[in-house]
Design an enzyme around this catalytic site. Structure first.
Site, PDB file in Angstrom:
ATOM      1  N   ASP A  53      21.022  25.281 -10.575  1.00 23.47           N
ATOM      2  CA  ASP A  53      20.990  23.919 -11.109  1.00 23.47           C
ATOM      3  C   ASP A  53      19.750  23.186 -10.595  1.00 23.47           C
ATOM      4  OD1 ASP A  53      21.835  23.582  -8.516  1.00 23.47           O
ATOM      5  OD2 ASP A  53      23.637  22.402  -9.014  1.00 23.47           O
ATOM      6  N   SER A  54      18.928  23.904  -9.777  1.00 26.48           N
ATOM      7  CA  SER A  54      17.590  23.403  -9.435  1.00 26.48           C
ATOM      8  C   SER A  54      16.747  23.258 -10.699  1.00 26.48           C
ATOM      9  CB  SER A  54      16.903  24.341  -8.440  1.00 26.48           C
ATOM     10  OG  SER A  54      16.971  25.682  -8.896  1.00 26.48           O
ATOM     11  N   ASP A  92      24.751  28.800 -11.892  1.00 22.44           N
ATOM     12  CA  ASP A  92      25.360  27.681 -11.156  1.00 22.44           C
ATOM     13  C   ASP A  92      26.298  26.894 -12.055  1.00 22.44           C
ATOM     14  OD1 ASP A  92      24.531  27.713  -8.516  1.00 22.44           O
ATOM     15  OD2 ASP A  92      22.741  26.507  -8.873  1.00 22.44           O
ATOM     16  N   LYS A 122      28.213  30.450  -9.579  1.00 27.38           N
ATOM     17  CA  LYS A 122      28.103  29.975  -8.190  1.00 27.38           C
ATOM     18  C   LYS A 122      28.582  28.528  -8.117  1.00 27.38           C
ATOM     19  CE  LYS A 122      23.912  29.179  -6.110  1.00 27.38           C
ATOM     20  NZ  LYS A 122      23.984  27.732  -5.826  1.00 27.38           N
ATOM     21  N   GLU A 124      29.312  25.186  -5.223  1.00 29.70           N
ATOM     22  CA  GLU A 124      28.963  24.674  -3.899  1.00 29.70           C
ATOM     23  C   GLU A 124      30.198  24.120  -3.190  1.00 29.70           C
ATOM     24  OE1 GLU A 124      25.826  21.788  -4.153  1.00 29.70           O
ATOM     25  OE2 GLU A 124      24.462  23.177  -5.165  1.00 29.70           O
ATOM     26  N   GLU A 191      22.441  27.818   2.828  1.00 31.61           N
ATOM     27  CA  GLU A 191      21.174  27.093   2.682  1.00 31.61           C
ATOM     28  C   GLU A 191      20.904  26.182   3.882  1.00 31.61           C
ATOM     29  OE1 GLU A 191      20.672  25.284  -1.152  1.00 31.61           O
ATOM     30  OE2 GLU A 191      18.871  24.168  -0.543  1.00 31.61           O
TER      31      GLU A 191
HETATM   32  O1  KIV Z   1      19.981  25.715  -7.605  1.00 35.80           O
HETATM   33  C1  KIV Z   1      19.400  26.571  -6.927  1.00 35.80           C
HETATM   34  O2  KIV Z   1      18.259  26.984  -7.210  1.00 35.80           O
HETATM   35  C2  KIV Z   1      20.088  27.096  -5.760  1.00 35.80           C
HETATM   36  C3  KIV Z   1      19.286  27.908  -4.794  1.00 35.80           C
HETATM   37  C4  KIV Z   1      18.365  27.049  -4.030  1.00 35.80           C
HETATM   38  C5  KIV Z   1      20.149  28.708  -3.898  1.00 35.80           C
HETATM   39  O3  KIV Z   1      21.233  26.856  -5.585  1.00 35.80           O
END
Ligand code: KIV
Length: 273
Positions: A53-54, A92, A122, A124, A191
């Site tokens: 989600d980056s 994510d 994924k 969090e 992280e």
């Molecule tokens: O969103 C993302 O890119 C991440 C990584 C930094 C692990 O969660």
């Protein structure tokens, strides 16, 4: 070519990642958000591709990961999946898609899996979202956890500084890691925590720990735009830059502009019909 994984071209599975940890083989994970980049990342031998989600930051220019929507994550993930043959593809779940409880979490997780073709999701967090994680895994969807600095909680933390330096937060992270493993997660991203704490997590867990800013781990993950040096403004201590794409792209584009302005491009002989 150095670093290119050629000896095992089978599709990577969640089981294979756990075997890699058992065999002491390190796991290389990298983000990707589009088809062309995904073909390059997969072809270069990355084991696990994360549609992070980056994307909210590096693709859309938002200050945080909070604004990105399920529809936007699905668009990025569909594009990546089309470009991947070998790597395990993890997507994510965005902010708001699983924090309201197991029922919403499973509904959104199933939609993301159906519409993207990703291999896993994924999420969090630890104990706070364990019911959602259990429900998603019970629906047959592999889940990767994410502990330590969890950017979807940035407004709670108030800072992107290193997490779990204090004993109480370090203890919670250990407890959360054990809980995620017990719940059936196939891996955990950790992280920005002290390396000594992360080492403890790696050695206690059977499942692989993928670190980012957490020192040596069972594997590593970086945001592709950061490691390729596309973004000059982001230089945390943990980041190793493998290229200076910002300079390479600026020079190339500047040359193109100059060639168009001087009428050098296109030439009549080889670049015209
Ligand atoms: O969103 C993302 O890119 C991440 C990584 C930094 C692990 O969660």
């Amino acid at each position: 070519m150095p670093g290119y994984l050629v000896e095992d071209t089978r599709k990577v599975t969640t089981k294979r990642l756990i075997e890699m940890k058992e065999q002491g083989k390190k796991i290389a994970m990298l983000t990707a958000y589009d088809y062309t980049t995904a073909t390059i990342v997969d072809g270069a031998g990355v084991d696990c591709i994360l549609i992070g989600d980056s994307a909210s930051n590096v693709m859309a220019g938002n200050l945080t990961t909070l604004p990105i929507t399920i529809d936007q994550m699905i668009y990025h993930a569909q594009s990546v999946v089309r470009g991947v043959n070998r790597a395990l593809v993890v997507c994510d779940m965005p902010f708001g898609s699983y924090q309201t409880g197991p029922t919403d979490a499973v509904r959104n997780a199933i939609r993301m899996m159906k519409e993207t073709g990703a291999d896993a999701l994924k999420l969090e967090g630890g104990v706070e979202i364990i019911d959602a994680i259990r429900a998603i895994i019970a629906a047959g969807i592999p889940v990767c956890g994410h502990l330590g600095l969890t950017p979807q909680s940035i407004n709670k933390f108030g800072t992107y500084a290193v997490r779990a330096k204090e004993e109480a937060e370090a203890q919670k992270l250990m407890d959360d890691a054990r809980l995620l493993e017990e719940a059936g997660c196939f891996a955990i991203v950790v992280e920005k925590v002290p390396a000594a704490l992360n080492q403890k997590v790696c050695s206690e867990l059977r499942i692989p720990v993928i670190g980012i800013g957490a020192g040596p781990s069972d594997g590593q993950v970086l945001v592709i735009d950061d490691m390729l040096g596309k973004n000059k403004g982001f230089s945390p201590k943990f980041l190793r830059r493998y290229a200076d794409l910002h300079t390479i792209m600026t020079d190339a584009i500047g040359q193109y502009v100059a060639d168009v302005k001087s009428a050098d491009f296109p030439n009549a002989e080889t670049e015209s019909y």
